[in-house]
Design an enzyme around this catalytic site. Sequence first.
Site, PDB file in Angstrom:
ATOM      1  N   THR A  95     -35.368  28.433 -17.879  1.00  7.58           N
ATOM      2  CA  THR A  95     -35.366  26.968 -17.277  1.00  7.58           C
ATOM      3  C   THR A  95     -36.899  27.022 -17.250  1.00  7.58           C
ATOM      4  O   THR A  95     -37.815  27.553 -17.491  1.00  7.58           O
ATOM      5  CB  THR A  95     -34.847  26.911 -15.987  1.00  7.58           C
ATOM      6  N   TYR A 139     -42.513  35.845  -3.946  1.00  8.18           N
ATOM      7  CA  TYR A 139     -41.439  35.525  -4.643  1.00  8.18           C
ATOM      8  C   TYR A 139     -40.110  36.523  -4.382  1.00  8.18           C
ATOM      9  O   TYR A 139     -39.056  36.268  -3.986  1.00  8.18           O
ATOM     10  CB  TYR A 139     -41.493  35.481  -6.021  1.00  8.18           C
ATOM     11  N   LYS A 146     -36.805  36.267  -2.062  1.00 13.40           N
ATOM     12  CA  LYS A 146     -35.362  36.292  -2.710  1.00 13.40           C
ATOM     13  C   LYS A 146     -34.535  37.476  -1.870  1.00 13.40           C
ATOM     14  O   LYS A 146     -33.270  37.340  -1.608  1.00 13.40           O
ATOM     15  CB  LYS A 146     -35.423  36.805  -4.251  1.00 13.40           C
TER      16      LYS A 146
END
Length: 238
Positions: free
Chosen positions: A150, A113, A117
Amino acid sequence: VEFLYCDLASMKSIRQFVQRFRAKNCPLHVLVNNAGVMLVPERKTEDGFEEHFGLNYLGHFLLTNLLLDTLKQSGTHSHNARIITVSSATHYVGKLHLNDLQSRCSYSPHGAYAQSKLALVLFTYRLQHLLTANGSHVTANVVDPGVVNTELYKHVSWVVKVAKWMTAWIFFKTPEEGASTSIYAAVSPEMEGAGACYLYNEERTKSADVAYDEELQRRLWTESCKMVGISDESSRVP
C-alpha cells in the site's frame, strides 16, 4: 455504503464524526480501527501530538471510547459487537515510554511507529478486560495484517522503495490479502465471544511479552484518557 468524514489526526473531527453517526440512531456491530501513518518525519497533529502516536493510537483510542455505548447497545449475548484494531509485527520491537509518549527527547520515525503499534495492543487487552468486567456483549481483538503493498511506505528511503518495487509481487500481500484477517476477526463465527486475541493470518498467536503487562496497560489507559480529555471510567475496575 455511506461515507462519513473523520480525520483520525483531529480530536475535533473525531468528536464531530461521532455526533453525526449518533444522530442516525444506527446500531454499530463492527468497528475496525485501521487508519495509520508510518515513518513520517517529526511533526505534530493539530492537537499537538506526535503524529504516529496521535493518529495511529490516540485517534483510535478516542473514537472507540466515544462509540462504546453504541457498541454495547448493539451487541447481544449470541452476537457480540466487535472491535478490531490493526497493529503490526513492528510492535514486537516497540518500547512504550510513558514519560515521553510524544518522543520529544529523541525522535526516531521507527521508534515512534513501533511505540504506536505497541500501544494499540496494550489498549486492546485493557479494553477487553474492562468490557468483560462490565458484562458487555462486545469483544476487542487486535490484528497483524502482515506486509501489505500500500501507500503506507511512501516515507521510506528511496533504496527501500526500489527494493519494494522489485520484490513486492513476491513478498508483499495485496490489499485484499492484507484485509483478510481483519475481515475474519469481524465476521467469523469462530471469533464469536472471543476477545483479547492477537491475530495473524487468521490465527491466534502470541503478541510481545510486554503487551501482557497489566500494570502498563492500566497506566497507558489512564494517561490516554488525560491526553484526549475523557473521564477514566476504568479507575473503578481492578
